[in-house]
Design an enzyme around this catalytic site. Sequence first.
Site, mmCIF file in Angstrom:
data_model
loop_
_atom_site.group_PDB
_atom_site.id
_atom_site.type_symbol
_atom_site.label_atom_id
_atom_site.label_comp_id
_atom_site.label_asym_id
_atom_site.label_seq_id
_atom_site.Cartn_x
_atom_site.Cartn_y
_atom_site.Cartn_z
ATOM 1 N N ALA A 146 39.585 37.975 34.886
ATOM 2 C CA ALA A 146 38.352 37.935 34.099
ATOM 3 C C ALA A 146 38.571 38.052 32.600
ATOM 4 O O ALA A 146 38.055 37.238 31.819
ATOM 5 C CB ALA A 146 37.405 39.036 34.582
ATOM 6 N N SER A 173 32.533 37.032 33.824
ATOM 7 C CA SER A 173 33.050 35.689 34.085
ATOM 8 C C SER A 173 33.338 35.484 35.566
ATOM 9 O O SER A 173 33.296 34.340 36.059
ATOM 10 C CB SER A 173 34.324 35.455 33.279
ATOM 11 O OG SER A 173 35.307 36.424 33.590
ATOM 12 N N ASP A 174 33.618 36.532 36.308
ATOM 13 C CA ASP A 174 33.949 36.376 37.726
ATOM 14 C C ASP A 174 32.790 35.816 38.538
ATOM 15 O O ASP A 174 32.933 34.769 39.178
ATOM 16 C CB ASP A 174 34.429 37.703 38.303
ATOM 17 C CG ASP A 174 35.916 37.917 38.099
ATOM 18 O OD1 ASP A 174 36.688 37.384 38.902
ATOM 19 O OD2 ASP A 174 36.300 38.598 37.141
ATOM 20 N N PRO A 175 31.649 36.491 38.590
ATOM 21 C CA PRO A 175 30.554 35.896 39.369
ATOM 22 C C PRO A 175 30.094 34.565 38.810
ATOM 23 O O PRO A 175 29.659 33.686 39.570
ATOM 24 C CB PRO A 175 29.447 36.960 39.302
ATOM 25 C CG PRO A 175 29.790 37.820 38.134
ATOM 26 C CD PRO A 175 31.279 37.806 38.040
#
Length: 408
Positions: A146, A173-175
């Site tokens: 991330a 940023s991950d989801p």
Amino acid sequence: MEKPLEGVRVLDLTHWWSGPEATSLLAALGADVIKVEAVQRPDSSRAHRARDIDNDPEWYERGVVFNSANAGKRGITLDLSRPAGRELFLRLAADADVVINNFSARVMSNLGLDHARLVELNPSIVTVDMTSFGLTGQWRDLVGFAYVFEQMSGAAGVTGYEADQPGTLGGASDPSAGYIGAFAVLLGLSARDRTGQAQHFDISQTEAVSAFLGPELIKAQLTGAVPDRRGNRHPRLAPHNVYRSAGADEWVAVAVRTDEEWTSLVEVLGRPAWATDPTLATAAGRKEHEDLIDEHLGAWIGTRTKEDVAAALWAAGVPAGEVLDGGELESDPQFVARGTFQALHRAPIGDLAVPVAPIRLSDTDTSHTRPAPHLGEHNGEVLQGLLGLSDDDLAVLVADSVVGTRLP
């Protein structure tokens, strides 16, 4: 009522947060998502923020992120570094609809499990590679997660306060990349159903974050200027900020969008002399004197609780909200009303509130049907039920550590 992805089988090789978030969404839409780990290399998020792990031999079942991002899936273990593990995976892939991973670019080809190999077995398969920088280019072999995506995409460069260092998005940023991964699967299934042909998606998670920076990127292209950081301020609106309220690290967000909302805010403040200045009656005037507004509004909020401030402003029609920490989200009235969290029972944790899919369908339930799987929980169900392995076959695989349910 049948869910939209009923009958779709997904082999999930993703770890941590971005990929698992994508596949959890697919599971909520009805897909049979089979998460593939290895006892030698389990999903590392099993250890992330794991609670109450002292003297618990199954401490790796307590990871908060793992349990949230893997709800709705079945789970098996296969050591893909071993021929027997790869052979079983290929047998599963031959009858699957989707294979998705978020490994570094070299892993799937090194294992002999890349798109070219999988399409030989399954001419209509959909494959998704969610790498850091994509499968091509000079950065393809670089790894990241991330905070790397946020830095290299440019998101960190425009996050933070004016005249201060770049900030991070806290893993957002991950989801974001995960939902793009899920969208790719849906596009792939649609194209596959129309054409009968296999589909392959090469997703750079760094580029997925850059996609959210449209205005900043266009400004840089047109003007050559590096976009500035402005904290929580808006390029045109004022006040638009987060203000410290009474209490330890308590905050309130306030955003005035119209002249009418400004008038309502002034009334809530008791019509102080500074706020009734005609210069502040327009958006341009308020933006010009934003520092003055923030100073006075911040002083007023600083003597009150965040709950009182938010309630008073909402009652007057002024957009405002309490800044909540993780422990407060479950009981927030807005989230409660929308059913944002779902309680799932999972040993050894007990009842755990996990976010539901961020999608509402008018006639279809998108809640999770099961909690996140224990390590290798469905080895027998999948390997025997789908591939026809016998008890003896499974026992040999366990003895050879190709599959298992405990860390070595």
